[in-house]
Motif scaffolding. Sequence first.
Motif, mmCIF file in Angstrom:
data_model
loop_
_atom_site.group_PDB
_atom_site.id
_atom_site.type_symbol
_atom_site.label_atom_id
_atom_site.label_comp_id
_atom_site.label_asym_id
_atom_site.label_seq_id
_atom_site.Cartn_x
_atom_site.Cartn_y
_atom_site.Cartn_z
ATOM 1 N N LEU A 1 0.825 -1.214 0.000
ATOM 2 C CA LEU A 1 0.000 0.000 0.000
ATOM 3 C C LEU A 1 0.861 1.267 0.000
ATOM 4 O O LEU A 1 0.351 2.363 0.165
ATOM 5 N N LEU A 2 2.167 1.101 -0.162
ATOM 6 C CA LEU A 2 3.041 2.273 -0.239
ATOM 7 C C LEU A 2 3.289 2.613 -1.705
ATOM 8 O O LEU A 2 3.709 1.753 -2.480
ATOM 9 N N VAL A 3 3.019 3.847 -2.108
ATOM 10 C CA VAL A 3 3.306 4.222 -3.490
ATOM 11 C C VAL A 3 4.788 4.557 -3.661
ATOM 12 O O VAL A 3 5.302 4.559 -4.770
ATOM 13 N N ALA A 4 5.476 4.844 -2.562
ATOM 14 C CA ALA A 4 6.912 5.105 -2.630
ATOM 15 C C ALA A 4 7.512 4.781 -1.266
ATOM 16 O O ALA A 4 6.863 4.959 -0.238
ATOM 17 N N ASP A 5 8.713 4.241 -1.275
ATOM 18 C CA ASP A 5 9.428 3.996 -0.021
ATOM 19 C C ASP A 5 10.873 4.423 -0.220
ATOM 20 O O ASP A 5 11.685 3.700 -0.779
ATOM 21 N N GLU A 6 11.175 5.638 0.216
ATOM 22 C CA GLU A 6 12.516 6.171 -0.003
ATOM 23 C C GLU A 6 13.431 5.889 1.178
ATOM 24 O O GLU A 6 14.597 6.263 1.161
ATOM 25 N N SER B 1 -0.280 5.182 1.033
ATOM 26 C CA SER B 1 0.579 6.202 1.625
ATOM 27 C C SER B 1 1.987 6.014 1.080
ATOM 28 O O SER B 1 2.220 5.178 0.219
ATOM 29 N N VAL C 1 6.443 6.510 2.127
ATOM 30 C CA VAL C 1 7.526 6.925 3.016
ATOM 31 C C VAL C 1 8.462 7.790 2.182
ATOM 32 O O VAL C 1 9.094 7.300 1.246
#
Lengths: 130, 174
Positions: A100-105, B93, B95
């Motif tokens: 469910l994360l559209v981005a994980d930086e 969501s 990060v």
Amino acid sequence: MTTFFDALAGLLVLTGCLLTLLAGVGLVRFPDVLSRMHAATKPQTLGLLCVVAGAGIRLHRSVDVWMLVLVAAFQLVTAPVSGHLVARMAYRTRHVRSDLLVADELRPDLEAAGIEPGPGRRPPRRGRQG
Amino acid sequence: MSRLAPRRQLPVIAWLTLVWVLLWGTWSWANLLSGILVSLIVLAVLPLPAVTEGRRVRPLALLRLIAYVARDLVVSSVEVSRLALSPGPRVTSAVLAVRLQTRSDLILTVVAEALSLVPGSVIVEIDSPTGTLYVHVLGVRDAEGAERFRARALHLEHLIRRALPAMTREKEAA
């Protein structure tokens, strides 16, 4: 004039209660720990401020008003700290629905620093859980 | 951990005494004096690390900052509540890494605190040497939303640096 202030106090307390209720709904409905932290730490902050303001109007002649000021101040200072600590723990122990994360930086930077997030990597749990 | 210089302890003593007097709720010389005594004991038993940066406070910019955060608090509380109630697919969501311009730990702390206070963003990790905040942002759907959040966070940093300017020139990474 007292009627007006009574009404204002009532309105503030009710708004605060509504926000806290919505925070509870969010706690149940959001999919993972990180999302739930938003519900658990935030609308309830504004909700508490509203309740405190309402109580302050009702009690404006009492010495307890100053206690309410302290309650509000410490809530504002401490809520972010607890929110951060729980979020950090949740991320590092993989209690995050990465689907469910559209981005994980953060993941690449953590891995570059030699930190492998969490031992308990497991497939996302389906359905609602308490 | 070096202890606070005696001159630097004065604001801490003033703050602790204020809390003490507020807890009692009434103003009296006895409360004031006992408050000062209690603060001195607290500082002797639990010494604080020194805050090395000297910073001034610009009252007007501080008011502007408080107004901005207060507005943000209301708007985003409504937004998170709306997300909690809205039916349909699971809320997504992200990060996001937000690289601040400042290297000052104090500014970093205040930005992190203000961001966490506002609904929709929780600080997951902080990298102090590079001035990077890793923020979990609720309700981000695409790259555009991510950029919008980054711009907001940097604007917040800008407001905070205006409100708390350094006494000397701020240390910046080249």
